[in-house]
Design an enzyme around this catalytic site. Structure first.
Site, PDB file in Angstrom:
ATOM      1  N   PRO A   7       0.815  -1.220   0.000  1.00 33.68           N
ATOM      2  CA  PRO A   7       0.000   0.000   0.000  1.00 33.68           C
ATOM      3  C   PRO A   7       0.846   1.266   0.000  1.00 33.68           C
ATOM      4  CG  PRO A   7      -0.723  -1.540   1.698  1.00 33.68           C
ATOM      5  CD  PRO A   7       0.590  -2.041   1.193  1.00 33.68           C
ATOM      6  N   CYS A   8       0.266   2.336  -0.562  1.00 36.72           N
ATOM      7  CA  CYS A   8       0.888   3.654  -0.488  1.00 36.72           C
ATOM      8  C   CYS A   8       0.445   4.297   0.818  1.00 36.72           C
ATOM      9  CB  CYS A   8       0.463   4.524  -1.668  1.00 36.72           C
ATOM     10  SG  CYS A   8       1.188   6.177  -1.660  1.00 36.72           S
ATOM     11  N   GLN A   9       1.389   4.555   1.699  1.00 39.52           N
ATOM     12  CA  GLN A   9       1.067   5.089   3.014  1.00 39.52           C
ATOM     13  C   GLN A   9       1.984   6.270   3.339  1.00 39.52           C
ATOM     14  OE1 GLN A   9       1.746   1.078   4.669  1.00 39.52           O
ATOM     15  NE2 GLN A   9      -0.286   1.226   5.572  1.00 39.52           N
TER      16      GLN A   9
ATOM     17  N   ASN B 174       3.689  -0.230  -6.700  1.00 41.11           N
ATOM     18  CA  ASN B 174       2.902   0.698  -5.907  1.00 41.11           C
ATOM     19  C   ASN B 174       2.116   1.600  -6.850  1.00 41.11           C
ATOM     20  OD1 ASN B 174       2.176   2.783  -3.799  1.00 41.11           O
ATOM     21  ND2 ASN B 174       3.545   1.502  -2.573  1.00 41.11           N
ATOM     22  N   VAL B 175       1.263   2.444  -6.295  1.00 39.65           N
ATOM     23  CA  VAL B 175       0.486   3.363  -7.122  1.00 39.65           C
ATOM     24  C   VAL B 175       1.382   4.472  -7.672  1.00 39.65           C
ATOM     25  CG1 VAL B 175      -1.665   2.889  -5.926  1.00 39.65           C
ATOM     26  CG2 VAL B 175      -0.178   4.723  -5.094  1.00 39.65           C
TER      27      VAL B 175
END
Length: 405
Positions: free
Chosen positions: A86-88, A129-130
């Site tokens: 996830p992008c966090q 990732n995004v």
């Protein structure tokens, strides 16, 4: 070098499927897939039905547990670490004597990747990732990706990255994702790349240039990153372009023009005469027309500021002569982003079927037809990566590994 894979955040197995399709000897030695808060682990169950489970070096099963609680030293040795995470918020806390220098923000899964790298020192890593990863957070653009690059540099890796629109490289979906390829400085591949400067690696000789050829590029920009990860978190800002390279903390980035290969069109993946439940009922049609249409809506912010919210129209129905739009986890629900198509047999408007969603991502038909409900099949596909992009990179990995002792 043996082709041994560890797959973190495995989902329903897109990385593994993409590499297995090469039939070139890739072997997954361990994986991890766990959905926080989920009573039923649908993605994990799907993965295991296709590939089976994996034990750690102690002969124990920990593949469906919170990865932050897994002892990274118990993961089997591997030569390629992969994962779509996830992008966090990748900000870090200041140095703590008892935390080996830094303490990552709790719950941020990048630190589990970093911990795995520290524990196992894989020669190669391939992560997904995004695309917005390169620009986040908005108040300190580039910091999050800078933290990742600093983490790699600290462990003796060089890194290439590329934002790839899958439809530009022959896939059925306009899906932009950031792919990150990292390799240890003691590999034969690193010695080979040492013969080229950063610009040559990005545009012609590097991993991404071979997997995803380009048609052109604009002016290169460079910067040197602080060595201390906490300092990167506190002060680093940089406008990363969608292609670049980092070696010894020196970053070079450039805006590139992707090559264009004929995509798979939406009309090539649609089915005929599907189940009635996928068709749009007449009493919902007006809502769909409204959601897909252009809007100008007066609104008032929390501070009392009045403004007009506007958005343009989305093609309704989605045209057959183009690749699909980016699929989200909310696919098939009554919202603006869901695809609506003309059925190839009846001509009536309907939603995508789960099988069509799988085709947009390049999975085999009925890949997720393993007992999970339709809503979860869409959710898993919305979270997945485009499998043919992994196969493309796998072909280059085969060449890279062939040169390793």
């Amino acid at each position: 070098m043996e082709k041994q894979i560890c797959e973190l955040f495995a989902g329903v197995g897109g990385f593994r499927l993409g590499l297995n399709r090469l039939q070139s000897g890739w072997k997954t030695v361990w994986f991890s897939q766990w959905e926080p808060g989920a009573r039923t682990q649908w993605a994990f169950d799907c993965y295991v039905q296709h590939f089976g489970d994996s034990v750690d070096i102690n002969g124990e099963y920990h593949t469906c547990e919170d990865i932050s609680n897994v002892d990274k030293h118990s993961i089997p040795d591997h030569t390629l670490l992969v994962g779509g995470f996830p992008c966090q918020d990748y900000s870090v806390a200041h140095s703590l004597a008892t935390a080996e220098g830094i303490k990552g923000k709790k719950g941020v899964l990048w630190w589990d990747i970093r911990d795995t790298i520290i524990a196992k020192q894989p020669p190669f890593c391939l992560l997904e990732n995004v695309d917005r990863l390169l620009k986040s957070p908005s108040k300190q653009r580039g910091r999050d990706f800078g933290v990742m690059l600093a983490s790699f540099a600290e462990q003796g890796y060089s890194v290439e990255w590329r934002v790839v629109n899958a439809a530009q490289y022959g896939a059925a979906q306009k899906r932009r994702r950031t792919f990150i390829f990292a390799y240890k400085d003691n590999t034969a591949y690193h010695q080979k790349m040492a013969n080229f400067n950063s610009e040559e690696i990005i545009t012609e000789h590097g991993f991404m240039a071979h997997a995803f050829p380009i048609n052109g590029y604009e002016k290169f920009r460079s910067t040197v990153m602080p060595k201390d990860i906490v300092e990167v978190s506190d002060t680093f800002k940089f406008d990363f372009e969608k292609s670049g390279f980092m070696r010894n903390g020196e970053i070079t980035t450039v805006k590139i023009t992707e090559a264009e290969e004929p995509p798979i069109l939406l009309g090539q993946v649609v089915q005929k005469f599907v189940d009635e439940k996928y068709y749009i009922p007449s009493d919902k049609m007006a809502k769909w027309v409204y959601l897909k249409g252009a809007k100008k809506i007066p609104r008032t912010s929390a501070t009392g500021h009045e403004y007009v919210f506007s958005e343009g129209p989305i093609a309704f129905p989605d045209p057959w002569d183009r690749p699909g739009r980016t699929m989200l986890t909310s696919e098939s629900t009554l919202n603006r982003s869901s695809h609506v198509i003309c059925d190839a047999g009846t001509g009536r408007l309907r939603l995508l079927t789960p099988t069509e969603a799988e085709r947009l991502q390049g999975f085999d038909d009925d890949w997720t037809n393993t007992g999970m409900p339709d809503r979860m099949r869409y959710f898993c596909m919305g979270n997945a990566l485009v499998v043919p992009m992994i196969t493309r990179m796998g072909k280059v990995l085969d060449e890279v590994f062939a040169d390793e002792p």
